[in-house]
Design an enzyme around this catalytic site. Sequence first.
Site, PDB file in Angstrom:
ATOM      1  N   CYS A 113      19.801 -44.043   5.029  1.00  0.00           N
ATOM      2  CA  CYS A 113      20.942 -44.310   5.920  1.00  0.00           C
ATOM      3  C   CYS A 113      21.756 -43.052   6.208  1.00  0.00           C
ATOM      4  O   CYS A 113      22.437 -42.967   7.230  1.00  0.00           O
ATOM      5  CB  CYS A 113      21.851 -45.367   5.309  1.00  0.00           C
ATOM      6  SG  CYS A 113      20.994 -46.901   4.955  1.00  0.00           S
ATOM      7  N   HIS A 254      29.651 -46.423   7.639  1.00  0.00           N
ATOM      8  CA  HIS A 254      28.309 -47.017   7.612  1.00  0.00           C
ATOM      9  C   HIS A 254      28.450 -48.527   7.766  1.00  0.00           C
ATOM     10  O   HIS A 254      29.335 -49.143   7.159  1.00  0.00           O
ATOM     11  CB  HIS A 254      27.672 -46.676   6.262  1.00  0.00           C
ATOM     12  CG  HIS A 254      26.264 -47.148   6.109  1.00  0.00           C
ATOM     13  ND1 HIS A 254      25.357 -47.141   7.146  1.00  0.00           N
ATOM     14  CD2 HIS A 254      25.591 -47.639   5.025  1.00  0.00           C
ATOM     15  CE1 HIS A 254      24.196 -47.608   6.704  1.00  0.00           C
ATOM     16  NE2 HIS A 254      24.321 -47.916   5.435  1.00  0.00           N
ATOM     17  N   ASN A 284      22.519 -53.671   9.604  1.00  0.00           N
ATOM     18  CA  ASN A 284      22.401 -52.309   9.074  1.00  0.00           C
ATOM     19  C   ASN A 284      21.177 -51.632   9.697  1.00  0.00           C
ATOM     20  O   ASN A 284      20.043 -52.006   9.397  1.00  0.00           O
ATOM     21  CB  ASN A 284      22.274 -52.394   7.553  1.00  0.00           C
ATOM     22  CG  ASN A 284      22.157 -51.036   6.881  1.00  0.00           C
ATOM     23  OD1 ASN A 284      21.986 -50.018   7.546  1.00  0.00           O
ATOM     24  ND2 ASN A 284      22.242 -51.020   5.565  1.00  0.00           N
TER      25      ASN A 284
END
Length: 327
Positions: A113, A254, A284
């Site tokens: 990520c 995030h 996500n």
Amino acid sequence: MKSTVILGTGSAAPDNILTNFDLEKIMDTSDEWIIQRTGIKERHIAKPGEKFSDFALPASRQALEMAEIDPVDLDMIIAGTLTPDTLMPSGGCTIQALLNADKAAAFDVCAACSGFVYGLAIADRFLKNDPDLNILVIGGELVSHHMDWNDRTTAVLFGDGVGAAVVASRENQGAKILSVEMQSNGKLGELLYFAGLGSEHPVGREDFKPEYNYISMQGREIFKHAIRNMVEISGKAMQKAGVTVDQITKVIPHQANLRIIEMLAKQFKKPLDQVFINIDRYGNTSAGTIPIALDEANRSGFLEKGDLVLLTVFGGGLTWAAAVLEW
Ligand code: COA
């Protein structure tokens, strides 16, 4: 004086939308559980045959167009991704070919990520050494191809999408990158695991198991580490930038879990209207969360001239990173 700036942003995701209600039909879950525990309502999921470059290319073109940079003038392409079309050529090289960015050096950053913000850090360091470079930083995944649709603890969380930014060195133009900090802890790597095409479990060997192709996560453990580390690295990035948390006017975190975002907002003492949130529509997207959010925040007017913007991210590896921008 010249400094590293973002000149343009772009993003793209598959047209196909998978809602929580669609998931209810294929696994033991509910719209209510997913919204309450994660804030996600729907996510973009690639159709069979769709690949990373189908979205990285339009995202890159949008960023280049906004930056008014011709692909032939790119010197470097950095793709933060775990899911390029192929490992070799890398995702960066695939995009280089499709853009005809013939003089660019291209490569991938494998930091889960955190891949896009790691890419920004690399671009920033290169630009400090050579201010004449034009660098395209891409971040994103086609993570759905690596979901076990029988594993409700992970499959409901992720979605596909890619974002991009053009980074260069300028005076009085673009959004200044004041600092970028990054860190890792490989000792906790198994908390978020994807064997993929690694050499530990070669595909095709008789002991290869289907789960090696799937992402798995110990969600509760990751949750704790995510908050603690994003708060800490954000503090470092702000210190490096010479700004206090009170001076930060916008946060782009995030997009892994709305509860994590809300806890970060509380830690930074920011009302939620200063925090960019699109997890409800994307889930996500791993390395895609920050550049997609940055592009949407940029194009929608959420980011205004003069804003001090904090980016903060956490992911597999474990890896985490933060940046401070002056919009
Ligand atoms: N639908 C319905 N129930 C579910 C479910 C689903 N999709 N997934 C798990 N559950 C159940 C569990 O089986 C468990 O049931 P039990 O109490 O009977 O054992 C219960 O819900 C609670 O599970 P738990 O894992 O404790 O939930 P949680 O509140 O910790 O939320 C996550 C799970 C994954 C949403 C959360 O831990 C998380 O977001 N983690 C961090 C993710 C992250 O930051 N990633 C960043 C790096 S990419």
